[in-house]
Design an enzyme around this catalytic site. Structure first.
Site, mmCIF file in Angstrom:
data_model
loop_
_atom_site.group_PDB
_atom_site.id
_atom_site.type_symbol
_atom_site.label_atom_id
_atom_site.label_comp_id
_atom_site.label_asym_id
_atom_site.label_seq_id
_atom_site.Cartn_x
_atom_site.Cartn_y
_atom_site.Cartn_z
ATOM 1 N N ALA A 12 0.828 -1.219 0.000
ATOM 2 C CA ALA A 12 0.000 0.000 0.000
ATOM 3 C C ALA A 12 0.854 1.257 0.000
ATOM 4 C CB ALA A 12 -0.910 -0.023 1.218
ATOM 5 N N ARG A 18 -0.692 9.045 -10.435
ATOM 6 C CA ARG A 18 -1.669 9.180 -11.520
ATOM 7 C C ARG A 18 -3.073 9.459 -11.011
ATOM 8 N NH1 ARG A 18 -0.828 4.240 -15.316
ATOM 9 N NH2 ARG A 18 0.247 3.354 -13.523
ATOM 10 N N GLN A 78 8.235 0.965 3.551
ATOM 11 C CA GLN A 78 9.165 0.839 2.424
ATOM 12 C C GLN A 78 9.789 2.222 2.232
ATOM 13 O OE1 GLN A 78 7.383 0.510 -1.454
ATOM 14 N NE2 GLN A 78 9.168 -0.517 -2.348
ATOM 15 N N GLU A 158 5.894 -7.057 -17.906
ATOM 16 C CA GLU A 158 5.297 -5.738 -17.676
ATOM 17 C C GLU A 158 5.182 -5.003 -19.003
ATOM 18 O OE1 GLU A 158 3.880 -4.618 -14.872
ATOM 19 O OE2 GLU A 158 4.319 -6.605 -14.076
ATOM 20 N N ASN A 230 -5.361 2.765 -10.712
ATOM 21 C CA ASN A 230 -4.240 3.697 -10.844
ATOM 22 C C ASN A 230 -4.715 5.118 -11.118
ATOM 23 O OD1 ASN A 230 -2.514 1.546 -10.503
ATOM 24 N ND2 ASN A 230 -2.097 1.277 -12.679
ATOM 25 N N LYS A 337 -28.504 16.509 12.130
ATOM 26 C CA LYS A 337 -27.125 16.144 12.466
ATOM 27 C C LYS A 337 -27.024 15.873 13.951
ATOM 28 C CE LYS A 337 -24.184 18.483 14.282
ATOM 29 N NZ LYS A 337 -23.248 19.437 14.897
ATOM 30 N N ASN A 363 -43.860 17.268 17.657
ATOM 31 C CA ASN A 363 -44.114 17.750 16.299
ATOM 32 C C ASN A 363 -43.326 19.040 16.089
ATOM 33 O OD1 ASN A 363 -45.210 19.012 14.000
ATOM 34 N ND2 ASN A 363 -47.053 17.757 14.193
ATOM 35 N N ALA A 366 -42.760 23.509 10.396
ATOM 36 C CA ALA A 366 -41.952 23.905 9.242
ATOM 37 C C ALA A 366 -41.041 25.074 9.609
ATOM 38 C CB ALA A 366 -42.863 24.317 8.095
ATOM 39 N N TYR A 373 -25.048 26.610 17.207
ATOM 40 C CA TYR A 373 -23.662 27.085 17.128
ATOM 41 C C TYR A 373 -23.643 28.584 17.354
ATOM 42 C CZ TYR A 373 -18.951 27.533 15.088
ATOM 43 O OH TYR A 373 -17.632 27.778 14.883
HETATM 44 C C1 UD1 Z 1 1.092 -4.068 -11.041
HETATM 45 C C2 UD1 Z 1 1.847 -5.287 -11.587
HETATM 46 C C3 UD1 Z 1 1.203 -5.721 -12.892
HETATM 47 C C4 UD1 Z 1 -0.268 -6.039 -12.642
HETATM 48 C C5 UD1 Z 1 -0.991 -4.858 -11.991
HETATM 49 C C6 UD1 Z 1 -2.350 -5.291 -11.525
HETATM 50 C C7 UD1 Z 1 4.208 -5.229 -10.950
HETATM 51 C C8 UD1 Z 1 5.572 -4.784 -11.331
HETATM 52 N N1 UD1 Z 1 3.236 -4.946 -11.816
HETATM 53 O O1 UD1 Z 1 1.254 -2.981 -11.936
HETATM 54 O O2 UD1 Z 1 1.848 -6.900 -13.378
HETATM 55 O O3 UD1 Z 1 -0.884 -6.388 -13.849
HETATM 56 O O4 UD1 Z 1 -0.276 -4.392 -10.815
HETATM 57 O O5 UD1 Z 1 -3.090 -4.219 -10.997
HETATM 58 O O6 UD1 Z 1 4.055 -5.838 -9.897
HETATM 59 N N2 UD1 Z 1 3.634 -0.539 -4.416
HETATM 60 C C9 UD1 Z 1 4.419 -0.411 -3.305
HETATM 61 N N3 UD1 Z 1 5.731 -0.123 -3.460
HETATM 62 C C10 UD1 Z 1 6.324 0.017 -4.681
HETATM 63 C C11 UD1 Z 1 5.501 -0.109 -5.832
HETATM 64 C C12 UD1 Z 1 4.166 -0.390 -5.652
HETATM 65 O O7 UD1 Z 1 3.932 -0.544 -2.178
HETATM 66 O O8 UD1 Z 1 7.543 0.256 -4.720
HETATM 67 C C13 UD1 Z 1 2.215 -0.862 -4.231
HETATM 68 C C14 UD1 Z 1 1.272 0.257 -4.669
HETATM 69 O O9 UD1 Z 1 0.834 1.007 -3.570
HETATM 70 C C15 UD1 Z 1 0.104 -0.484 -5.297
HETATM 71 C C16 UD1 Z 1 0.676 -1.843 -5.677
HETATM 72 O O10 UD1 Z 1 1.933 -1.977 -5.043
HETATM 73 O O11 UD1 Z 1 -0.949 -0.672 -4.364
HETATM 74 C C17 UD1 Z 1 0.858 -1.997 -7.183
HETATM 75 O O12 UD1 Z 1 1.680 -0.964 -7.685
HETATM 76 P P1 UD1 Z 1 1.296 -0.186 -9.006
HETATM 77 O O13 UD1 Z 1 2.310 0.869 -9.202
HETATM 78 O O14 UD1 Z 1 -0.118 0.210 -8.953
HETATM 79 O O15 UD1 Z 1 1.539 -1.341 -10.086
HETATM 80 P P2 UD1 Z 1 0.908 -1.453 -11.535
HETATM 81 O O16 UD1 Z 1 1.680 -0.612 -12.461
HETATM 82 O O17 UD1 Z 1 -0.536 -1.250 -11.487
HETATM 83 CA CA CA Z 2 -2.029 -0.714 -9.842
#
Ligand code: UD1
Ligand code: CA
Length: 452
Positions: A12, A18, A78, A158, A230, A337, A363, A366, A373
Site C-alpha cells: 500500500a 496518476r 518501504q 510488464e 491507478n 445532524k 411535532n 416547518a 452554534y
Molecule cells: C502491477 C503489476 C502488474 C499487474 C498490476 C495489476 C508489478 C511490477 N506490476 O502494476 O503486473 O498487472 O499491478 O493491478 O508488480 N507498491 C508499493 N511499493 C512500490 C511499488 C508499488 O507498495 O515500490 C504498491 C502500490 O501502492 C500499489 C501496488 O503496489 O498498491 C501496485 O503498484 P502499481 O504501481 O499500482 O503497479 P501497476 O503498475 O498497477
Molecule cells: Ca495498480
C-alpha cells in the site's frame, strides 16, 4: 490436517501520482470505504492468519486506517519506492517468521473477494511454489501480461518491457500471488531490477520460480474482481462494479428499488425487511435502515440509524449521528445532524435539527431551526416528548423545551420552557382598519392600473 496458516502482505505504499491527489491512493473510497479497507476485509483472518501492510514513509494516515480496521496487523515502511518486489521485502521480518502460505495483494485492488484468496491458495497445497491470479482484460494496457507456453506459466511481462507480440496477450496479472511460505523469501530475494523501469517487479517471481525448476500456476478470475486502480477513471469504474454488487445484494435481501441504478449504497449499509428506497438516493457509510422504512427520492444519508417504518425525504439530508426512532417522519428540505429523534417524531418541512434530542411524538413545525452554534461552541437542544414547536421557530441552544410544551409560531426561544407551558416570543400584532385600501391608493396614485 490443521488448516494452513497464512501471511497476507498488502502493498500500500506510494501516493499514486496518476490519481493526481494529495492523499494516498489506497485511502480513496469505493462505496464509502477506503480501497485498503476492502482489501483488508477480504484477506484471510482466521486463527492461523497474519497480516502485514507495507506503507510509504510518512504515510501515517495509511497506518492509522490499518490500525482502525485490523489492529493486529503489522505495518512496515518501504523507505524508497523501488518496485513491488522491493515492497514485499520491506515486510522481511514477517516473511522470516514463516507461514504455510504467503499471499501478496495490492492495496489498490478493492474488488477482490475472500473466496478468491482461498482459491489461489489451493495449488500450494498440491505442491506449486507460486499461484498467480490472472484475468482476461478487456483492455490489457498497463497490466503485466501472463506469458503461457505449452500450458505452463513461464513469465509475467510488464507493459514497458513487453514485445508487440506480448502486448497482444490479454491474460493479465491481477496483482495477487500466493507463495509457498517456505520458499517465498528466497524467491523474492532473487528478483532483480534489470528492466525498463529499473524496478524490482514482484511479477518477476514467476521467472525466478521457473529458473529454480519449481511450479508456477495461474488461477483465473473475472476482470471485475481484480480491477487495479491507478487513475480516477479506474476508481469510478470500480465504484460502478461495487455499486452493482451492492444493489443486487440489497434486492436479493428484499429491498424494493424501482430504479436501483440511481441508488448509491455503501459497503456497510444494512437493511431490515420491506425497506423501500426510491430513485436517486445516496447512502454513505454507517447507515442502517430498519423494517418497513421508506427513503424517498433525492435524500442523502450518512452515518444514521433509521427506525422501523420511518419515512425520510424526499429531499432530506441525514448527517452523521442521526438516530430516528420507529415511525419518525422527516420531510422535504430537512437537515438533521447529531440528533436523536424518538419514535413518532415529525419534522416534515424545511428544518435544521442539530445536536438535539427530541422526545417521542413531538411535532416540529416547518422552518424550525435549532441554533446550535454560537460561532465558538456547539450547544444542545432538548425537546420533551409530545412537545409542539410552531412553525418558523428558532431554538437558541443550550435550551430545553419541556414535555408537552407548546411553542407559538415565529418564536425565538432562548430560555428553557417548562413542561406543558405555552411559550410565545413575538411582538404584538396591530391591525389598522381600512389600512390596506389606503396603501393601495398611495402606491397607485398617478399610475395606470396594470394589465392595460
Ligand atoms: C502491477 C503489476 C502488474 C499487474 C498490476 C495489476 C508489478 C511490477 N506490476 O502494476 O503486473 O498487472 O499491478 O493491478 O508488480 N507498491 C508499493 N511499493 C512500490 C511499488 C508499488 O507498495 O515500490 C504498491 C502500490 O501502492 C500499489 C501496488 O503496489 O498498491 C501496485 O503498484 P502499481 O504501481 O499500482 O503497479 P501497476 O503498475 O498497477
Ligand atoms: Ca495498480
Amino acid at each position: 490436517m490443521p488448516p494452513r496458516s497464512s501471511l497476507t502482505i498488502v502493498l500500500a505504499a506510494g501516493e499514486g501520482t496518476r490519481m493526481r491527489s494529495s492523499s494516498a491512493k489506497v485511502l480513496h473510497p469505493v462505496a464509502g470505504q477506503s480501497l485498503l479497507a476492502h482489501v483488508l476485509g477480504a484477506a484471510p483472518d482466521g486463527a492461523g492468519d497474519k497480516l502485514a501492510v507495507v506503507i510509504g514513509p510518512g504515510e501515517e494516515a495509511v497506518a492509522d486506517e490499518t490500525k482502525r480496521l485490523r489492529p493486529e496487523a503489522a505495518t512496515y515502511v518501504q523507505r524508497e519506492r523501488l518496485g513491488t518486489a522491493h515492497a514485499v521485502l520491506a515486510a522481511r521480518q514477517a516473511l522470516a517468521q514463516g507461514a504455510d502460505d504467503v499471499v501478496v495483494v495490492f492495496g489498490d485492488t478493492p474488488l477482490i473477494s475472500p473466496g478468491t484468496f482461498n482459491r489461489l491458495r489451493e495449488p500450494l497445497n498440491k505442491g506449486a511454489a507460486l499461484a498467480v491470479l490472472g484475468f482476461q482484460a478487456a483492455d490489457p494496457a498497463g497490466y503485466g501480461r501472463l506469458v503461457v507456453e505449452a500450458n505452463r506459466l513461464q513469465a509475467i511481462r510488464e507493459e514497458v518491457d513487453a514485445s508487440a507480440q506480448e502486448r497482444a496477450i490479454t491474460l493479465c496479472n491481477a496483482g495477487v500471488m500466493a507463495f509457498d511460505g517456505r520458499k517465498a523469501l528466497a524467491i523474492i530475494e532473487k528478483i532483480g531490477n534489470a528492466n525498463g523501469k529499473g524496478e524490482y517487479y514482484l511479477s518477476d517471481a514467476v521467472a525466478v520460480v521457473r529458473d529454480l525448476g519449481l511450479e508456477a500456476v495461474v488461477i483465473e478470475t473475472n476482470e471485475d474482481e481484480v480491477r487495479g486502480i491507478n487513475t480516477k477513471a479506474q476508481l469510478a469504474e470500480a465504484e460502478q462494479v461495487m455499486q452493482a454488487r451492492l444493489r443486487k445484494a440489497a434486492l436479493d435481501a428484499g429491498v424494493t428499488m424501482i430504479a436501483p441504478d440511481t441508488v448509491y449504497l455503501a459497503a456497510d449499509t444494512s437493511f431490515g425487511k420491506d425497506v423501500t428506497i426510491e430513485p436517486f438516493v445516496v447512502i454513505g457509510p454507517g447507515v442502517s435502515i430498519s423494517d418497513g422504512a421508506v427513503i424517498h427520492s433525492f435524500s442523502h444519508i450518512v452515518q444514521a440509524s433509521i427506525g422501523k417504518h420511518a419515512s425520510v425525504g424526499p429531499y432530506a439530508r441525514l448527517r452523521p449521528g442521526t438516530t430516528l426512532g420507529d415511525g419518525a417522519r422527516i420531510g422535504n428540505f430537512v437537515e438533521i445532524k447529531a440528533a436523536t429523534l424518538e419514535a413518532g417524531v415529525k419534522v416534515n418541512h424545511l428544518s435544521y435539527i442539530g445536536d438535539a434530542h427530541i422526545g417521542a411524538n413531538a411535532n416540529i413545525g416547518a422552518g424550525t431551526i435549532t441554533c446550535n452554534y454560537d460561532g465558538f461552541t456547539k450547544h444542545k437542544t432538548e425537546i420533551g416528548a409530545g412537545a409542539f414547536v410552531g412553525t418558523n421557530s428558532s431554538l437558541v441552544a443550550p435550551v430545553r423545551i419541556g414535555t408537552g410544551a407548546y411553542i407559538g409560531s415565529g418564536s425565538v426561544i432562548s430560555r428553557d420552557v417548562p413542561d406543558d407551558a405555552l411559550a410565545l416570543e413575538r411582538s404584538e400584532q396591530t391591525n389598522r382598519e381600512g389600512g390596506a385600501s389606503r396603501i393601495r391608493e398611495l402606491k397607485t396614485r398617478g399610475k395606470k392600473p396594470k394589465g392595460d
